[in-house]
Design an enzyme around this catalytic site. Structure first.
Site, PDB file in Angstrom:
ATOM      1  N   LYS A  25       8.614  29.498 -52.136  1.00 48.32           N
ATOM      2  CA  LYS A  25       8.630  30.313 -53.635  1.00 48.32           C
ATOM      3  C   LYS A  25       7.333  29.851 -53.539  1.00 48.32           C
ATOM      4  O   LYS A  25       6.106  30.990 -53.451  1.00 48.32           O
ATOM      5  CB  LYS A  25       9.460  31.071 -54.147  1.00 48.32           C
ATOM      6  CG  LYS A  25       8.914  31.714 -54.950  1.00 48.32           C
ATOM      7  CD  LYS A  25      10.027  31.411 -56.436  1.00 48.32           C
ATOM      8  CE  LYS A  25       8.961  30.445 -57.189  1.00 48.32           C
ATOM      9  NZ  LYS A  25      10.041  31.270 -59.069  1.00 48.32           N
ATOM     10  N   ARG A  30       1.486  31.639 -53.314  1.00 47.53           N
ATOM     11  CA  ARG A  30       0.121  31.331 -52.953  1.00 47.53           C
ATOM     12  C   ARG A  30      -0.288  31.629 -51.467  1.00 47.53           C
ATOM     13  O   ARG A  30      -2.161  31.927 -52.455  1.00 47.53           O
ATOM     14  CB  ARG A  30      -0.274  29.408 -53.801  1.00 47.53           C
ATOM     15  CG  ARG A  30       0.092  29.053 -54.755  1.00 47.53           C
ATOM     16  CD  ARG A  30       0.431  27.885 -54.729  1.00 47.53           C
ATOM     17  NE  ARG A  30       0.711  26.820 -56.182  1.00 47.53           N
ATOM     18  CZ  ARG A  30       1.212  27.260 -57.099  1.00 47.53           C
ATOM     19  NH1 ARG A  30       2.978  28.160 -56.270  1.00 47.53           N
ATOM     20  NH2 ARG A  30       1.651  26.773 -58.414  1.00 47.53           N
ATOM     21  N   SER A 164       1.352  26.882 -69.671  1.00 47.19           N
ATOM     22  CA  SER A 164       2.356  27.175 -67.665  1.00 47.19           C
ATOM     23  C   SER A 164       0.872  26.838 -66.472  1.00 47.19           C
ATOM     24  O   SER A 164      -0.352  26.984 -67.208  1.00 47.19           O
ATOM     25  CB  SER A 164       2.049  28.706 -67.790  1.00 47.19           C
ATOM     26  OG  SER A 164       2.671  29.023 -66.166  1.00 47.19           O
ATOM     27  N   SER A 165       1.225  25.889 -65.690  1.00 48.14           N
ATOM     28  CA  SER A 165       0.392  25.504 -65.092  1.00 48.14           C
ATOM     29  C   SER A 165       0.038  27.072 -63.868  1.00 48.14           C
ATOM     30  O   SER A 165      -1.305  26.799 -63.305  1.00 48.14           O
ATOM     31  CB  SER A 165       1.151  24.517 -64.096  1.00 48.14           C
ATOM     32  OG  SER A 165       1.843  25.123 -63.439  1.00 48.14           O
ATOM     33  N   GLN A 166       0.756  28.084 -64.085  1.00 49.73           N
ATOM     34  CA  GLN A 166       0.413  28.913 -63.060  1.00 49.73           C
ATOM     35  C   GLN A 166      -0.785  30.108 -63.221  1.00 49.73           C
ATOM     36  O   GLN A 166      -1.616  30.927 -62.917  1.00 49.73           O
ATOM     37  CB  GLN A 166       1.686  30.305 -63.169  1.00 49.73           C
ATOM     38  CG  GLN A 166       2.720  29.478 -63.023  1.00 49.73           C
ATOM     39  CD  GLN A 166       4.038  30.345 -63.190  1.00 49.73           C
ATOM     40  OE1 GLN A 166       4.207  31.213 -63.233  1.00 49.73           O
ATOM     41  NE2 GLN A 166       5.554  29.903 -62.158  1.00 49.73           N
ATOM     42  N   SER A 192       3.099  20.318 -65.256  1.00 54.53           N
ATOM     43  CA  SER A 192       3.663  20.850 -63.923  1.00 54.53           C
ATOM     44  C   SER A 192       2.191  20.372 -63.415  1.00 54.53           C
ATOM     45  O   SER A 192       1.885  21.474 -62.310  1.00 54.53           O
ATOM     46  CB  SER A 192       4.229  22.584 -63.986  1.00 54.53           C
ATOM     47  OG  SER A 192       5.163  22.443 -64.656  1.00 54.53           O
ATOM     48  N   ASP A 307      11.589  22.928 -63.198  1.00 59.03           N
ATOM     49  CA  ASP A 307      12.318  24.084 -62.355  1.00 59.03           C
ATOM     50  C   ASP A 307      13.705  22.933 -62.027  1.00 59.03           C
ATOM     51  O   ASP A 307      14.726  24.489 -61.913  1.00 59.03           O
ATOM     52  CB  ASP A 307      11.738  24.458 -61.226  1.00 59.03           C
ATOM     53  CG  ASP A 307      10.722  25.733 -61.571  1.00 59.03           C
ATOM     54  OD1 ASP A 307      10.797  26.143 -62.358  1.00 59.03           O
ATOM     55  OD2 ASP A 307      10.206  25.919 -60.409  1.00 59.03           O
ATOM     56  N   LYS A 335       9.030  30.622 -68.390  1.00 56.36           N
ATOM     57  CA  LYS A 335      10.466  30.773 -67.410  1.00 56.36           C
ATOM     58  C   LYS A 335      11.482  31.911 -67.296  1.00 56.36           C
ATOM     59  O   LYS A 335      10.851  32.769 -68.955  1.00 56.36           O
ATOM     60  CB  LYS A 335      11.405  29.337 -67.019  1.00 56.36           C
ATOM     61  CG  LYS A 335      10.537  28.888 -66.800  1.00 56.36           C
ATOM     62  CD  LYS A 335       9.547  28.380 -65.518  1.00 56.36           C
ATOM     63  CE  LYS A 335       9.356  27.161 -65.853  1.00 56.36           C
ATOM     64  NZ  LYS A 335       8.502  26.831 -64.537  1.00 56.36           N
TER      65      LYS A 335
END
Ligand code: DC
Length: 639
Positions: A25, A30, A164-166, A192, A307, A335
């Site tokens: 995912k 990405r 968050s690395s996002q 992460s 995760d 999360k």
């Protein structure tokens, strides 16, 4: 809230499955962003279609990006920097990556509003909003829904990388299409980090120019090149079947994911399952775990593979002691649910002692009681908790449908693991007379099959040595049986110990060889040694065992039985070469005598099992025999 329940029953048997998992995912979302921002048409294969990717596809459509889905292939007609201004609210639904990655896309489009599911609205976005503001965009709000008016004009900005690395990934993914690229300073230790590396690997696959240092990443302007791109199976998802092998016992192989993976979670097997006692093989393109169902406790920092925390919770519940996870405090707010608290609460509900720590949680492994567990609309909680029900006592998973977020086929996979499980551990039984080549072949095939090898003859020899040294008369059956029962025999790959004494050479001496068939004919000794051989194989999740009665008495339902034979002449010739004794006739007589004793004794004599494959090695090379057994094994194992 959905109140359906999935009942998970223990699997009584040994796992033996090769699983194919949906595409990652993380990589899919990405690649969808990058392909949308590329000039021209890209084809993504092996895509993991799930609620999260559906959200992304819907959002891209709102930005004027045409996509076509066919099975697990998605064709993306990229628009470069010319995204359409959305006429509707762009909905990220419950998808964290979609929400984060789409916000800079709205800035690229020039304006728009991003919204999401209630759970997503509670998740942080603030640092990303601030960074976009720092780059000149006009951003209204810090949690969804967020409106963007006015695009990116600047190049340099800093962002907190410890939430968050996002956020970092979101900026990086859009950066090649920003007017001047991006000069991003990372403040704080990134959480992460592997996910940032993964982002960069996808960007580079589409031609981006990225220069990454630990605290500063620069991305050149210049856009993306459309390309065809294969998505790896999802490594976080792979932790469930691989952990199942460790928990239940047996073998599980995940195809398509291996040493070349760009996903940090692909290291879970090596970093968590192996230290907990499972045997792990990471090949180029597959990961295989062999477990025994017995787990050692472990304390581990999962900060860069957070995760996997719910998977770890299940493993820790099964371990023989106290386990702990550290380094994951940050996931409590970012999360789908507070997986630290949720894991602890649900383990407690199953009567497993668990507590929340400052930076993770601690679990005291114990037999759980059957119970229904909450899943918090969190796919990973559902999949992790389901693992607990695979041994000892059932677990009812509430709202099982939430797995669709990333792995709609999860319950089917569990059913497949169950239906492919075997009644007994994977056992290759190799029986045959002395000198037929069993030991040489068994060693080689055990390396080939990656199953540990046990020379059961060495156990009979060790008992014989002990009895002879203690001066016990061989006719005193009860005394000989007791000697076997009380001895601690360890047969390792290169040494044999009895009660701590190294008898590797002593058990091959002529006195032992002359007496061993008499000891081996003692029914009491056979009961004791057969049971310890079964236990040995079970604890290792399977084995190659060589002897005289493995296929007939020790493991009558072995996965594959081989009876290895050779003419007396050939066997005498081999023994003569081995021992340097060149009296072939005398050797023939001794071998024939031992054959006779082993074949005619009352208890478990050497015979060919009805379902054994007989191989006569008289005129075969060792490699020839090993190849023949390996071929037979592959079909017997059902791979
Ligand atoms: O394979 P070996 O020659 O090391 O075995 C020694 C003796 O042990 C052999 O004569 C028969 C006995 N044996 C047995 O009865 N059952 C086994 N499973 C293995 C060996």
């Amino acid at each position: 809230m959905n109140t359906t329940i999935q009942h998970v029953e223990p699997i009584l048997g040994t796992l033996n499955s090769t699983v194919t998992l949906p595409g990652s995912k993380s990589l899919t979302n990405r690649a969808l962003i990058v392909a949308a921002l590329a000039e021209g048409t890209s084809v993504l294969t092996g895509v993991g279609l799930s609620d999260d990717t559906e959200a992304m596809l819907g959002a891209l459509a709102a930005l004027g990006v045409r996509t076509e889905v066919s099975g697990t292939t998605v064709t993306v007609h990229g628009r470069g920097a010319t995204l359409a201004v959305p006429t509707v609210e762009v909905d990220a639904n419950q998808s964290g990556t979609s929400a984060r990655f789409l916000l800079p896309m709205l800035a690229l489009a020039g304006s728009g509003t991003l919204t999401g599911h209630e759970q997503m609205r509670a998740r942080p976005m603030g640092d990303l909003c601030d960074a976009l503001r720092g780059l000149g965009a006009v951003v209204d709000g810090d949690r969804l829904p967020i409106s963007v008016a006015g695009g990116v004009t600047g190049r340099a900005v800093s962002i907190g990388a410890d939430v968050s690395s996002q956020f970092v990934s979101a900026l990086l993914l859009a950066a090649p299409v920003f007017p001047d690229g991006l000069d991003l300073t990372l403040v704080g230790t990134p959480v992460s980090q592997p996910y940032i590396d993964m982002t960069i690997s996808v960007m580079e696959a589409f031609g981006a120019n990225v220069d990454a240092a630990p605290d500063r990443i620069t991305v050149a302007a210049g856009g993306y090149r459309a390309t065809n791109h294969a998505i790896e199976p999802d490594a976080s998802t792979a932790t469930y079947p691989l952990a199942a092998a460790a928990i239940v016992g047996g073998r599980v192989t995940v195809a398509g994911l291996g040493a070349r993976s760009v996903q940090g979670d692909a290291e879970f097997a090596k970093r968590v399952l192996e230290p907990m006692g499972a045997t792990v093989f990471v090949d180029e393109d597959s990961i295989e775990v062999r477990g025994s169902g017995l787990l050692d406790p472990l304390t581990v920092d999962l900060g860069d593979m957070s995760d996997t925390a719910p998977t770890f919770a299940a493993l820790a519940a099964k371990a023989s002691g106290t386990s702990a996870v550290t380094g994951i405090g940050f996931i409590r707010a970012t999360k789908e649910s507070d997986r630290v608290q949720a894991s602890v609460d649900e383990l407690n509900r199953l009567s497993v002692d668990a507590t929340v720590d400052a930076d993770g949680f601690t679990v005291i492994g114990a037999d759980h009681v059957p119970a229904a567990v909450e899943t918090y609309e969190d796919h990973r909680m559902a999949m992790g908790l389901a693992l607990i029900g695979l041994t000892r006592a059932p677990v009812d998973v509430i709202d099982p449908g939430c797995v669709a977020k990333t792995f709609p086929g999860f319950w089917d996979m569990v059913a497949e693991l169950r239906s492919e499980a075997q009644a007994s551990p994977l056992v290759l039984a190799i029986d045959g007379p002395a000198g037929s080549g069993k030991s040489t072949v068994a060693k080689l095939i055990s390396e080939r099959l990656r199953l540990p090898h046990l020379d059961t003859g060495a156990m009979y020899r060790a008992v014989t040595y002990a009895v002879l040294t203690a001066g016990v008369t061989l006719d005193d059956h009860e005394a000989v049986r007791l000697a076997a029962e009380n001895a601690e025999i360890i047969v390792g790959p290169s040494r044999v110990l009895i009660d701590g004494e190294d008898v590797t050479t002593a058990i091959r001496e002529p006195e032992v060889t002359a007496a061993v068939s008499t000891v081996a004919a003692n029914p009491g000794v056979r009961v004791v040694l057969a049971e310890s051989q079964r236990e040995w194989a079970r604890r290792r999740g399977g084995a190659v065992l060589e002897g005289r009665d493995i296929g007939t008495a020790v493991f009558p339902d072995a996965t594959l039985k081989i009876y290895l034979n050779a003419s007396v002449e050939e066997r005498a010739r081999r023994r003569a070469l081995e021992t340097g004794d060149d009296d072939i006739e005398a050797m023939k007589a001794k071998i024939a005598e031992r054959d006779h004793q082993d074949m005619t004794r009352e208890t478990d004599p050497l015979t060919v099992a009805d379902d054994a494959t007989v191989i006569d090695s008289t005129s075969l090379t060792i490699e020839g025999v090993v190849d023949a057994i390996a071929d037979a094994w592959i079909s017997a194992e059902g791979r």
